[in-house]
Design a protein around this motif. Sequence first.
Motif, PDB file in Angstrom:
ATOM      1  N   PHE A 225      -3.440   5.213  13.646  1.00 10.64           N
ATOM      2  CA  PHE A 225      -4.529   6.018  14.197  1.00 10.64           C
ATOM      3  C   PHE A 225      -4.940   7.096  13.191  1.00 10.64           C
ATOM      4  CE2 PHE A 225      -6.109   9.621  16.836  1.00 10.64           C
ATOM      5  CZ  PHE A 225      -7.265   9.013  17.290  1.00 10.64           C
ATOM      6  N   GLY A 226      -3.961   7.686  12.542  1.00  8.45           N
ATOM      7  CA  GLY A 226      -4.271   8.652  11.495  1.00  8.45           C
ATOM      8  C   GLY A 226      -5.042   8.010  10.359  1.00  8.45           C
ATOM      9  N   TYR A 227      -4.696   6.761  10.047  1.00  5.41           N
ATOM     10  CA  TYR A 227      -5.410   6.025   9.001  1.00  5.41           C
ATOM     11  C   TYR A 227      -6.871   5.827   9.388  1.00  5.41           C
ATOM     12  CZ  TYR A 227      -6.734   2.072   6.007  1.00  5.41           C
ATOM     13  OH  TYR A 227      -7.384   1.246   5.119  1.00  5.41           O
ATOM     14  N   LEU A 228      -7.110   5.534  10.664  1.00  2.00           N
ATOM     15  CA  LEU A 228      -8.485   5.376  11.149  1.00  2.00           C
ATOM     16  C   LEU A 228      -9.275   6.655  10.941  1.00  2.00           C
ATOM     17  CD1 LEU A 228     -10.738   3.875  12.699  1.00  2.00           C
ATOM     18  CD2 LEU A 228      -9.668   4.680  14.820  1.00  2.00           C
ATOM     19  N   ALA A 250      -0.856  14.320  27.321  1.00  2.00           N
ATOM     20  CA  ALA A 250      -0.782  14.906  25.979  1.00  2.00           C
ATOM     21  C   ALA A 250      -1.650  14.173  24.960  1.00  2.00           C
ATOM     22  CB  ALA A 250       0.670  14.922  25.508  1.00  2.00           C
ATOM     23  N   ASP A 251      -2.304  13.105  25.387  1.00  2.00           N
ATOM     24  CA  ASP A 251      -3.090  12.285  24.458  1.00  2.00           C
ATOM     25  C   ASP A 251      -4.166  13.099  23.732  1.00  2.00           C
ATOM     26  OD1 ASP A 251      -1.644  10.632  26.098  1.00  2.00           O
ATOM     27  OD2 ASP A 251      -3.251   9.189  26.436  1.00  2.00           O
ATOM     28  N   ALA A 252      -4.917  13.892  24.494  1.00  2.00           N
ATOM     29  CA  ALA A 252      -6.069  14.597  23.933  1.00  2.00           C
ATOM     30  C   ALA A 252      -5.662  15.568  22.833  1.00  2.00           C
ATOM     31  CB  ALA A 252      -6.823  15.330  25.032  1.00  2.00           C
ATOM     32  N   GLN A 253      -4.513  16.203  22.996  1.00  2.00           N
ATOM     33  CA  GLN A 253      -4.049  17.135  21.972  1.00  2.00           C
ATOM     34  C   GLN A 253      -3.753  16.405  20.667  1.00  2.00           C
ATOM     35  OE1 GLN A 253      -0.763  19.578  23.215  1.00  2.00           O
ATOM     36  NE2 GLN A 253      -1.082  21.078  21.596  1.00  2.00           N
ATOM     37  N   LEU A 254      -3.165  15.205  20.777  1.00  2.00           N
ATOM     38  CA  LEU A 254      -2.904  14.388  19.593  1.00  2.00           C
ATOM     39  C   LEU A 254      -4.207  14.001  18.889  1.00  2.00           C
ATOM     40  CD1 LEU A 254      -0.179  11.918  20.948  1.00  2.00           C
ATOM     41  CD2 LEU A 254       0.142  13.626  19.137  1.00  2.00           C
ATOM     42  N   ILE A 255      -5.187  13.594  19.704  1.00  2.00           N
ATOM     43  CA  ILE A 255      -6.476  13.156  19.155  1.00  2.00           C
ATOM     44  C   ILE A 255      -7.200  14.323  18.494  1.00  2.00           C
ATOM     45  CG2 ILE A 255      -8.731  12.186  19.735  1.00  2.00           C
ATOM     46  CD1 ILE A 255      -7.251  10.872  22.188  1.00  2.00           C
ATOM     47  N   ALA A 256      -7.260  15.459  19.198  1.00  2.00           N
ATOM     48  CA  ALA A 256      -7.955  16.634  18.672  1.00  2.00           C
ATOM     49  C   ALA A 256      -7.313  17.137  17.382  1.00  2.00           C
ATOM     50  CB  ALA A 256      -7.971  17.736  19.727  1.00  2.00           C
ATOM     51  N   ALA A 257      -5.991  17.008  17.286  1.00  2.00           N
ATOM     52  CA  ALA A 257      -5.298  17.442  16.075  1.00  2.00           C
ATOM     53  C   ALA A 257      -5.741  16.623  14.869  1.00  2.00           C
ATOM     54  CB  ALA A 257      -3.790  17.321  16.270  1.00  2.00           C
ATOM     55  N   ARG A 258      -6.064  15.356  15.092  1.00  2.00           N
ATOM     56  CA  ARG A 258      -6.577  14.514  14.005  1.00  2.00           C
ATOM     57  C   ARG A 258      -8.005  14.900  13.624  1.00  2.00           C
ATOM     58  NH1 ARG A 258      -2.536  11.823  11.309  1.00  2.00           N
ATOM     59  NH2 ARG A 258      -1.144  10.735  12.757  1.00  2.00           N
ATOM     60  N   ALA A 259      -8.785  15.309  14.623  1.00  2.00           N
ATOM     61  CA  ALA A 259     -10.178  15.686  14.363  1.00  2.00           C
ATOM     62  C   ALA A 259     -10.290  17.066  13.743  1.00  2.00           C
ATOM     63  CB  ALA A 259     -10.970  15.627  15.670  1.00  2.00           C
ATOM     64  N   ARG A 260      -9.394  17.964  14.170  1.00  2.00           N
ATOM     65  CA  ARG A 260      -9.329  19.358  13.718  1.00  2.00           C
ATOM     66  C   ARG A 260     -10.426  20.250  14.288  1.00  2.00           C
ATOM     67  NH1 ARG A 260     -10.042  20.636   8.865  1.00  2.00           N
ATOM     68  NH2 ARG A 260     -11.181  18.804   8.163  1.00  2.00           N
TER      69      ARG A 260
END
Length: 297
Positions: A225-228, A250-260
């Motif tokens: 997912f980070g690669y994406l 907790a999914d959204a926090q993981l996703i938002a952390a990738r987006a910044r």
Amino acid sequence: MAATKITSLRASATPSLVAPSVVDTQLGELLQGDGTLTEQDIQDIFAAQMEHGERFGEAASRLGLVSEQDVRRALARQSEFPLVASGESALSQELITAYQPHSKRAEELRTLRSELVLRWFGRGNRVLAVVEARSGNGCNVLAANLAVTFAQLGERTLLIDANLRAPSQNALFGLEPACGLVEFIKGRENLDNVVGKVPGFSCLSLMCAGSPPPNPQELLGRVSFGYLMEIAPAKYDVVILDTPPMLQCADAQLIAARARGAVLATKRHSTRLADVLRVKAQLHSADVLLLGAVIDG
């Protein structure tokens, strides 16, 4: 006497009226190209313009050759501002920016787009998460409408449905993909295979969620997912992520952390201030910049 003067002015001015503008000619070509008008229709409209001093759309409507909707769609295409007509698309009516781009709500969303360009995308960032505190606050619809507004601007836009628990983007856009984000993360499909173009919007692509997984949080934590999040911005100008409710998993926090960077969707008379503060704290702890909150309703 006044009425006589007006008639006289019209009569004397008619021979010296200029020919239809380039804009009028282009509009006529678009309507002829899609089969709405014939070449003779266009000549009749031009003649009516010269006689009455009308705009192309006004003359064509008065002659009964086009509907207001025909003119609006041609104008949108003329300015590369795509929209869809009600009853002629599988897109949900909730996509106000696609159906009614000149409405007050659509204008508000374009204002948000401008702010995001200045504060986020114009500073080298290409990925944005749209979040909500709890289910029903409008995160999915806001993400979809934002994606449409950026595509209308001519930006190569990718909308990713990262809400693996309750995906909805496929329904909003009337698509039934065979695969999506889940298949990419699992390594079963490459990026091109899980992304589809949205009909009518040449600059808008959609990655649906894919097959419902039993472990969404674990999937979103994978390196793939980070690669994406690294390869998508290399291909698209704008990448928007739809996420599940932050206070319910907790999914959204993981996703938002990738987006910044993130925008918070809220619902008037529904979203509580305490929830907004909790979301803000969670984003801050994940080093995510909250760019603003959008109130719907």
